[in-house]
Design an enzyme around this catalytic site. Sequence first.
Site, short mmCIF file in Angstrom:
data_model
loop_
_atom_site.label_atom_id
_atom_site.label_comp_id
_atom_site.label_asym_id
_atom_site.label_seq_id
_atom_site.Cartn_x
_atom_site.Cartn_y
_atom_site.Cartn_z
N LYS A 89 9.40 30.95 -82.27
CA LYS A 89 8.15 31.41 -81.76
C LYS A 89 7.50 32.14 -83.02
CE LYS A 89 9.58 32.31 -76.92
NZ LYS A 89 10.16 33.28 -75.96
N GLN A 149 11.89 39.16 -75.38
CA GLN A 149 12.88 37.98 -75.13
C GLN A 149 13.94 38.50 -74.14
OE1 GLN A 149 12.28 35.02 -76.21
NE2 GLN A 149 13.89 33.88 -75.31
N ASP A 185 3.57 36.46 -72.00
CA ASP A 185 4.55 35.91 -71.30
C ASP A 185 3.99 35.60 -69.82
OD1 ASP A 185 6.75 34.93 -72.42
OD2 ASP A 185 7.73 36.90 -72.49
#
Length: 291
Positions: A52, A96, A119
Site C-alpha cells: 500500500k 491494518q 477503509d
Amino acid sequence: MILLDGKATSNSIKEEIAAEVEKLKQQGKKVPHLAAVLVGEDGASQTYVNSKVKSCERVGFDSTLIKLPASTSEEELLKTIDDLNNNDNIDGYIVQLPLPDHIDENKVTLAVAPGKDVDGFHPENVGRMSLGLPTFLPATPNGIMEMLGRYNIETSGKNCVVIGRSNIVGTPMSILMSRNTNPGNATVTLVHSRTKNLAEITRRADIIIVALGKPKFLTADMVGEGTVVVDVGIHRIEDSTKKSGFRLVGDVDYENVAPKCSAISPVPGGVGPMTIASLLQNTLKAISLQH
Ligand code: GUN
C-alpha cells in the site's frame, strides 16, 4: 474466457491517479497523504501494508508507515489514532487488520475520524454506503465493482452469489451489488457457513464472488457453464519448488473452475491489486473532504 486482470486494471487506475496528483502539484495544492498503522509482525499484513505504501509513492502521494510492536496496548493505539485524527497533514489513514487479540477492533474502528476513514469501516461510513450516500466505499468490494465495470461485465438482473459474510468483504459486497447502480442491480444471495445446499445455489449463479477464506473452496462441480467468478481469497501454500517455499492460491480451485467460466479473476493478480487501487482512489477523495 476473459481473465479479469486486476494487476493491469489497477495499473491503469494508478496512472489516472498519478495524472490527478500531477494536476494538484501544478496548481500548487497539497498532494494526498495516506498513513498506515501496522500493529505486530504478521507476515501477510506486513506485505499488504508495504505494498500500500509503495503504491502511494508510485502515484505521487505522501505516505507514512507507523509500525507498532505487538505488545502495544489498546490505549496506546487509540492515542496514535487520536493523533492521526488531529494531524492536518494526514488526509486519510488505515489501521491494518487483524489486530492482536488484546485490542478491541470495534473500538479502534469507531475511533477513526469518518472523514479520514479511507477503509470505509466506520459505522457512519457503512451506514452511508447502505443508504447510497457519498462516502468511502470499502476497498476490496469497491475494487471488485471497479473491475466488473471496467471489463463491462453485465450485472443488471443477474443472479449474484456472494460466499462469506465478513464485515470487510462479503456483507458490503452484497449491498453494493444489489444497489441501483452500474455495476449493480443484481439479484444477490449471500451464503455462509449455515447455508444449506450451497452447491445448488452456486450452480444457479451468473456471478460468484468468493470471500470466505478457505483455500480452493469453490470447486468445478459447484459452478455452472459461463459463470463469472471473482476470487477474493489469498493463502500461502507450501511449495518446495518455489524459492520462497510457498505459492499463493485463492478460495477458488482455479485450474478446474476457470475452463467453465466466461470470466474469472486470478490469484495473485486479481482482486488484491484492485483493493490497493481502490484505497488510493479513496485517499484522493479524502483530500477534498479535508481541505
Ligand atoms: N485486512 C485485510 N483487508 C484489509 C483492508 O482492506 N483494510 C485493513 N485496514 N485491513 C485489512
